[in-house]
Each structure stands twice: as C-alpha cells, then as structure tokens.
Design an enzyme around this catalytic site. Sequence first.
Site, mmCIF file in Angstrom:
data_model
loop_
_atom_site.group_PDB
_atom_site.id
_atom_site.type_symbol
_atom_site.label_atom_id
_atom_site.label_comp_id
_atom_site.label_asym_id
_atom_site.label_seq_id
_atom_site.Cartn_x
_atom_site.Cartn_y
_atom_site.Cartn_z
ATOM 1 N N GLY A 1 34.599 27.196 97.560
ATOM 2 C CA GLY A 1 33.582 28.246 97.554
ATOM 3 C C GLY A 1 32.229 27.737 97.110
ATOM 4 N N GLY B 1 12.488 22.782 130.244
ATOM 5 C CA GLY B 1 12.735 23.766 129.191
ATOM 6 C C GLY B 1 12.053 23.386 127.886
ATOM 7 N N ALA B 2 11.911 22.072 127.662
ATOM 8 C CA ALA B 2 11.284 21.636 126.406
ATOM 9 C C ALA B 2 9.806 22.003 126.395
ATOM 10 C CB ALA B 2 11.474 20.138 126.215
HETATM 11 C C1 HXC Z 1 39.914 25.704 87.492
HETATM 12 C C2 HXC Z 1 39.272 23.502 87.610
HETATM 13 C C3 HXC Z 1 38.957 23.633 88.975
HETATM 14 C C4 HXC Z 1 39.147 24.916 89.578
HETATM 15 C C5 HXC Z 1 38.541 21.617 88.392
HETATM 16 N N1 HXC Z 1 39.028 22.233 87.299
HETATM 17 N N2 HXC Z 1 38.508 22.437 89.436
HETATM 18 N N3 HXC Z 1 39.736 24.524 86.886
HETATM 19 N N4 HXC Z 1 39.624 25.917 88.795
HETATM 20 N N5 HXC Z 1 38.831 25.139 90.840
HETATM 21 C C6 HXC Z 1 39.199 21.690 85.968
HETATM 22 C C7 HXC Z 1 40.363 20.693 85.876
HETATM 23 O O1 HXC Z 1 41.553 21.390 85.667
HETATM 24 C C8 HXC Z 1 39.939 19.885 84.676
HETATM 25 O O2 HXC Z 1 40.224 20.610 83.517
HETATM 26 C C9 HXC Z 1 38.429 19.838 84.797
HETATM 27 O O3 HXC Z 1 38.075 20.908 85.642
HETATM 28 C C10 HXC Z 1 37.919 18.572 85.406
HETATM 29 O O4 HXC Z 1 38.634 18.346 86.608
HETATM 30 P P1 HXC Z 1 39.247 16.933 86.982
HETATM 31 O O5 HXC Z 1 40.142 17.151 88.133
HETATM 32 O O6 HXC Z 1 39.838 16.286 85.772
HETATM 33 O O7 HXC Z 1 37.947 16.137 87.395
HETATM 34 P P2 HXC Z 1 37.770 15.072 88.546
HETATM 35 O O8 HXC Z 1 38.851 14.055 88.508
HETATM 36 O O9 HXC Z 1 36.364 14.585 88.423
HETATM 37 O O10 HXC Z 1 37.923 15.858 89.926
HETATM 38 C C11 HXC Z 1 36.993 16.888 90.250
HETATM 39 C C12 HXC Z 1 37.530 17.662 91.455
HETATM 40 C C13 HXC Z 1 38.937 18.226 91.167
HETATM 41 C C14 HXC Z 1 37.547 16.764 92.667
HETATM 42 C C15 HXC Z 1 36.520 18.797 91.721
HETATM 43 O O11 HXC Z 1 38.922 18.880 89.890
HETATM 44 C C16 HXC Z 1 39.413 19.177 92.207
HETATM 45 O O12 HXC Z 1 39.846 18.758 93.294
HETATM 46 N N6 HXC Z 1 39.324 20.466 91.910
HETATM 47 C C17 HXC Z 1 39.719 21.503 92.855
HETATM 48 C C18 HXC Z 1 38.731 21.582 93.983
HETATM 49 C C19 HXC Z 1 39.084 22.637 94.996
HETATM 50 O O13 HXC Z 1 39.992 22.450 95.822
HETATM 51 N N7 HXC Z 1 38.425 23.747 94.903
HETATM 52 C C20 HXC Z 1 38.589 24.842 95.825
HETATM 53 C C21 HXC Z 1 38.990 26.036 95.011
HETATM 54 S S1 HXC Z 1 39.355 27.313 96.137
HETATM 55 P P3 HXC Z 1 40.564 19.909 82.111
HETATM 56 O O14 HXC Z 1 40.920 21.039 81.208
HETATM 57 O O15 HXC Z 1 41.689 18.969 82.382
HETATM 58 O O16 HXC Z 1 39.304 19.213 81.709
HETATM 59 C C22 HXC Z 1 37.873 27.934 96.546
HETATM 60 C C23 HXC Z 1 37.961 28.979 97.630
HETATM 61 C C24 HXC Z 1 36.711 29.797 97.748
HETATM 62 O O17 HXC Z 1 36.851 27.596 96.054
HETATM 63 C C25 HXC Z 1 36.394 30.014 99.177
HETATM 64 C C26 HXC Z 1 35.153 30.846 99.330
HETATM 65 C C27 HXC Z 1 34.572 30.723 100.692
#
Ligand code: HXC
Length: 515
Positions: free
Chosen positions: A169, A405-406
């Site tokens: 998102g 067209g351009a």
């Molecule tokens: C809750 C989250 C989170 C999330 C990360 N964290 N993403 N917590 N919700 N979406 C938290 C982790 O649990 C972790 O907590 C801290 O943030 C840091 O994350 P890490 O994974 O340790 O960091 P890193 O290795 O740098 O990786 C970053 C990352 C990864 C690549 C962004 O965290 C990740 O893949 N997150 C999910 C990304 C994703 O798929 N998002 C889509 C969500 S669905 P702690 O407590 O351990 O520090 C969405 C749908 C909306 O957004 C659609 C609308 C159109």
Amino acid sequence: MDFKKEIEKLNTIKTEMESPELIEKQHQKGKLTARERINLLLDPETFMELDAFVESRFHFFGLDQKKFLGDAVITGFGKINNRQVYVYSQDFSKIGGSLGEMHGQKIVKVIDLASKTGCPIIGIIDSGGARIQEGIASLDGYAMVFNSMIKASGVIPQIMVIAGPSAGGASYAPGLSDFIFMIEGISQMYITGPEVIKAVSGEKISFEDLGGASIHGLKSGCCHFVFKSEQDCFGGVKKLLSYLPQNNLDDAPKQKSIFAEFFERENQKLLEIVPEDEKKSYDMKKVIEEVFDKNSFFEVQSNFALNIIVGLARLAGNVVGVVANQPKVMAGTLDIDSSDKIARFVRFCDAFNIPLINLVDTPGYRPGSEQEHKGIIRHGAKVLYAFSEASVPKISLILRKAFGGAYIALSSRHLGYDKVIAWPFSQISVMGPEQAAKIIYKKEIVESRDSKKLEAEKIKELKNFFLDPYRAAKLGQLDMIINPKDTRTVLVKCLESLLNKREVKIARKHGNIPL
Ligand code: HXC
C-alpha cells in the site's frame, strides 16, 4: 497543579520518543532517521510537530509491546525557502514504518490542512506497507490517505520521497502524487515483495532489480528524479519547489532582473547546434540551454522515454514547462512511453498555471506492430487530450520537422496552441515525402520504365510543394516564421503577451481522458 512537574513530564516523554537504540538501528541501515530527514528538508527551526502523542489503538499479535508514541510517522509543518509546506516522514525504526489506522489519520490530517491552506505537501516514505497486525483497519488507513490525496490532486503540489522500502500500500501514495524522488541504493518501491513473487510464480528477484531507483527511473517511468544520496535528494525537492506555485490559485515564483539581456538575447549558436541536413540528428538539450534562462532547465524523468524531453525552465524569469522532441533518440518520434511522459507533465503544468512551450522536431508517432499492439492509439491520444484540455498559455516552435499526428499534437493551432512559430526551413506535412510518393504515385512508379527516376522526381516535387512553411503560413496555421537567432526574443514576447490568458469552458462533470 504542579506546573514545573508537568513541564518536566512533557520533556521526559519527548526524550523517550527519540530512543538512541532506534536511531542507531536506522543509521545501521545506511539511512537517516525520520526526524533528521525533516530537519534536512526544512528551513532551520521552522518545523512544528503535530500529533506527537497519537498511538495505535490495537493490541493484537504483540502490538502492545511495539506501541510507540507518534505511531511510526512524524507529521507537521514548516518552511522551505521561506515558503510554508506540510510534511510527513515515516519512521522505519518503529514497526517498520508500517501504516495502521492512526498512522493513516495523522497523514490525512496534514494532507487536508495543506489542501485547505494551499501549501505543498511532502511525504517521506520508509515503510513496510499496511500494518499486518491491524488487519483491515490498516487497509482503511491507506484508503483514507489515498482519498485525501486524490481530493488534493490539482489543488496543491504533492511530492513524495522514497527513502527506504515503499512496499504494498505504501507504493500507491507515491503512485498518486505529482512527483516521486528516489535515492540510489536506498529506495525500493513495489506492490509485492520478492518473497511473495517467488511463492506465486517461482521468479527469483532482488529488491533492487524489482523496484530500485534505477528500475523506476529508467524502465517503469514511475519515478521522476533519482539522486545518489539523501542529502542531494532533499536538495532536489527544494529545487523543484522553487519552480512551483504554492497551489492552483497561485502563480509560480517569478525571478526578476534589470538586465536587458535577461529578456532579449540573440541565439547565434542555434544554427551551429541544429544541422542543415535534415537527416542528421542533434541534441535538443543544447537548444534548450541556449534559448531559456541560463542554467534554469530542471529536467523531469531525465532517464525515461529519452525520445522526449520534459522539464521546468525559466524564460525571462517566468516559469514554463518545456516539452521537446529529442532528435538524437529514435529521431524524436512519439511512442507509448513518451506519450505518457508528455501527457502527465502537461496536465501538471496546466493544473498549476505553468505556461507550456514546445520545441518540435519530429517525424511523427512511431510506426510498427509492437507500438500498435501495446496501444499507441490509446497512449498517443493522451497527448492530444492533455494539450487540447490545457488552458495555460501554449506556444509551439517548429525547428525542422512536424509531421502527421505529432504535428497536430505538438503544434496545430486548431488543437489550441496560442502561438505557432516556425523556423524558415521547417517542414510541415502529413508524412515524409518519401513515404507520401510511394502512396499517391504508387501506380505511376510501378508502371514507369524508370521507376527509381520517377520516384525521385515525385519526392522532389512533394518536398518543394508540401515542405514549404510559407504554405502553412498562408493558411494562417503558422503565426510567424522567424530567423532562428531571434528565437529567445520572440518566445519571451509571445509568452508575455499570453500571461493573462483566460479560457472559459462549458461546464461538465469531467472529461474522459484516454487512460
Ligand atoms: C507490520 C512490519 C511490516 C508490516 C515490516 N514490519 N513490515 N510490521 N506490518 N507490513 C516490521 C517487522 O516485523 C520488523 O519488526 C520491522 O518492521 C523491520 O522489518 P524487517 O523485516 O526486520 O526489516 P528489513 O529486513 O529491512 O525488511 C524490510 C521489508 C520487510 C522488506 C519492508 O519488512 C517486508 O517485506 N515487509 C513486508 C512488506 C510487504 O509485503 N508489505 C505489504 C503489506 S500489504 P521488528 O519488531 O522485528 O523490528 C499492503 C497491502 C495494501 O500493504 C494494498 C493497498 C493498495
């Protein structure tokens, strides 16, 4: 009430918010903290924080232990170059900068305030996307943000800096903004991450190759500006803002000068830059540098769809949007990507009262099945629509070729250009004489005893007849044919004559631009 104790309490809470461990965690990732970024962007001592004590209302999946005051985003207002802006900066060191209900509400508050008060909004994204623990509330948090952004679109400039992951998102907020800035090696913007992609399709891809700065700057066209460091990137945001009005009712900031050469300057160099041989290419950026105010050109999407150049510049101090064919790349033809690039830029300029100046040298829309199958009709139509719809002053200068067209899209006064100017050797035609001869004299050429000779004669005949700009001038389609050395002077005068342009339109809900 013990005043002293209460003030001490406030100071203690504020200190606790800035935990040294979390700051260190962010620095270890090679990134600045959310607050450092705000301080770098805004004029010193101008930032005022809002909603510093807001926190998540959710208690599931260990969120109680991860709760933070401010809910992983800093929001507020301040000044850039002494002009008011609103800002938000996500804090990745807290719950991955993820967006939940209250985080979303904080962002909505600053977008709405910016919109109401007519100030640009700058969002700094460093987020793992929707906060998983908050479930549907986090999705609704995004829905609120998107809704506010869409309502503010065309009212205030919306600028996004991707300063870390911008996942799920989190990527649609930039997607809805006017300009996206990315930083090499730090920014990653994608809808679904590598792990999900691997699980769904088996494809293995790194974060960088999926949605890094170079991918979005070069390939997808989602990003407008790429910088090497956070410092340079925030410098870029400030530079962009220096060209923009505060809102749709404001004028872009005008630079003033008392020197005559600031207004009128001969462009003797132009004939050295543009070759006489129409088949030879040249670098249109050199023309831009020569014609507009010195060093004023700020290119947008400089690495994407290189056959077209778009950007902001100044002409005698007035901010203008420049759209120019780049003959050096694919002969300056219009294709799908360049059409999208033009249309988006033109609509931004129109929404924010920035006059448009086209520098035209193009053989037309790009032919070929690849372009047809991907929808050049749909995409090319956006250019026609955007220019016709734009009510800001519109000036077109034809340097050499304006075919097919351009020509219509970039130069025809019947599409709504206010001033159409041409150099004396410019060529305006339905298509190139070589192609035209093959179509209208097909039978005669095939049946001739000397086909090659006849074809050459017919091409020459068509060239002499159609490619003469005075024909277009006689029909009133060109307002002026000018000596290239007078280009800047003429453009300055034309622009000044149009600055108070008004256009009344028939009321309608909205048009239906081909998307
Ligand atoms: C809750 C989250 C989170 C999330 C990360 N964290 N993403 N917590 N919700 N979406 C938290 C982790 O649990 C972790 O907590 C801290 O943030 C840091 O994350 P890490 O994974 O340790 O960091 P890193 O290795 O740098 O990786 C970053 C990352 C990864 C690549 C962004 O965290 C990740 O893949 N997150 C999910 C990304 C994703 O798929 N998002 C889509 C969500 S669905 P702690 O407590 O351990 O520090 C969405 C749908 C909306 O957004 C659609 C609308 C159109």
